[in-house]
Design an enzyme around this catalytic site. Structure first.
Site, PDB file in Angstrom:
ATOM      1  N   TYR A 156       0.833  -1.206   0.000  1.00 32.08           N
ATOM      2  CA  TYR A 156       0.000   0.000   0.000  1.00 32.08           C
ATOM      3  C   TYR A 156       0.870   1.259   0.000  1.00 32.08           C
ATOM      4  O   TYR A 156       0.643   2.191  -0.784  1.00 32.08           O
ATOM      5  CB  TYR A 156      -0.909  -0.024   1.233  1.00 32.08           C
ATOM      6  CG  TYR A 156      -1.965   1.060   1.271  1.00 32.08           C
ATOM      7  CD1 TYR A 156      -3.100   0.970   0.483  1.00 32.08           C
ATOM      8  CD2 TYR A 156      -1.832   2.161   2.120  1.00 32.08           C
ATOM      9  CE1 TYR A 156      -4.088   1.952   0.525  1.00 32.08           C
ATOM     10  CE2 TYR A 156      -2.807   3.144   2.175  1.00 32.08           C
ATOM     11  CZ  TYR A 156      -3.935   3.032   1.369  1.00 32.08           C
ATOM     12  OH  TYR A 156      -4.895   4.005   1.428  1.00 32.08           O
ATOM     13  N   LYS A 195       1.056   4.150  -2.911  1.00 29.53           N
ATOM     14  CA  LYS A 195       0.685   5.538  -2.638  1.00 29.53           C
ATOM     15  C   LYS A 195       1.868   6.487  -2.835  1.00 29.53           C
ATOM     16  O   LYS A 195       1.685   7.648  -3.217  1.00 29.53           O
ATOM     17  CB  LYS A 195       0.111   5.660  -1.221  1.00 29.53           C
ATOM     18  CG  LYS A 195      -1.215   4.912  -1.048  1.00 29.53           C
ATOM     19  CD  LYS A 195      -2.270   5.364  -2.036  1.00 29.53           C
ATOM     20  CE  LYS A 195      -3.652   4.814  -1.747  1.00 29.53           C
ATOM     21  NZ  LYS A 195      -4.665   5.305  -2.691  1.00 29.53           N
TER      22      LYS A 195
END
Length: 254
Positions: free
Chosen positions: A155, A159
């Site tokens: 993640y 990002k």
């Protein structure tokens, strides 16, 4: 609300719930016709219903935005429906948290594809329209986690990737009247953060309280906080802002 988006058409990915739904509702409340995109059109029905009930205009579209043919089909369908596209909000995102030694190839690929590849594919498809009309706004969702978060290698990497993609697209598309920015939310109370709480064995309300205590403004974020920032970056008043990732986290520095 004013009508900053009168006559404009916006695509919001992952708009069935949480932050995406709040963004779709906010843009519609200010006059945009909104394409509510999610994995299936059925999933977006509730968001569309809420917008229409408030007098706005929205249509649900189903697409897996990590797949090129589906992205091409989605953007073509939106333009066929509304006649144009002016604003793209790359919000589709998932988590598949695990510590590195337990993280599978599948968990890595799924998160990178949905969170980062989709932003690339959607931006590439929409820029054809933006460049032609010499106007467009791209706002993508990054995260506080881009700076590192235990159990989120996939993640955090996705990002951080959004930040790099944003900075680069701003350079490439700026000469064509296109602004490209990102928003990095801190802790926002959504179904996704509730699921994270349960995964670590906490009651969601307990986690909210802990998060609020660690945030200088002493509350957790709401989806509407992110929607307000996205609306600002998608509007003409921010036309001299490009290539930026705006942290919206109540002053938290971790």
């Amino acid at each position: 609300m004013g009508h900053r988006f009168e006559g404009k058409v916006a695509i919001v990915t992952g708009a069935a719930q949480g932050i995406g739904a709040a963004i779709a509702r906010r843009l519609a409340s200010e006059g945009a016709a909104v394409a509510v995109a999610d994995l299936t059109a059925e999933r977006g029905a509730e968001t569309v219903e809420a917008i229409v009930k408030d007098g706005g205009r929205a249509v649900a579209f189903g697409a897996d935005v990590s797949q090129t043919p589906e992205v091409q089909g989605l953007v073509a369908a939106v333009v066929a429906e509304f006649g144009r596209v002016d604003v793209l909000v790359n919000n589709a995102g998932i988590t598949k948290d695990n510590l590195l030694f337990k993280m599978t190839d599948e968990d890595w690929d799924a998160v990178i594809n949905v969170n980062l590849r989709s932003a690339f594919l959607m931006s590439r498809e929409c820029q054809k329209h933006f460049v032609k009309q010499k106007y467009g706004k791209i706002v993508s969702l990054s995260s506080r986690s881009a700076l590192g978060n235990r159990g989120q290698a996939n993640y955090a990497a996705s990002k951080a990737g959004v930040m790099g993609l944003t900075a680069t697209l701003a350079i490439e598309l700026g000469p064509y009247g296109v602004n490209v920015n990102a928003v990095a939310p801190g802790y926002i109370a959504t179904a996704m953060t509730d699921a994270t709480a349960r995964r670590v064995g906490l009651d969601p309300e307990e986690l909210k309280k802990l998060a609020a205590d660690q945030t200088p403004v002493r509350r957790v974020g709401e989806p509407e906080d992110i929607a307000a920032t996205v609306a600002f970056l998608a509007a003409d008043e921010s036309s001299f802002i490009s290539g930026q990732t705006i942290q919206v986290n109540g002053g938290a520095n971790r």
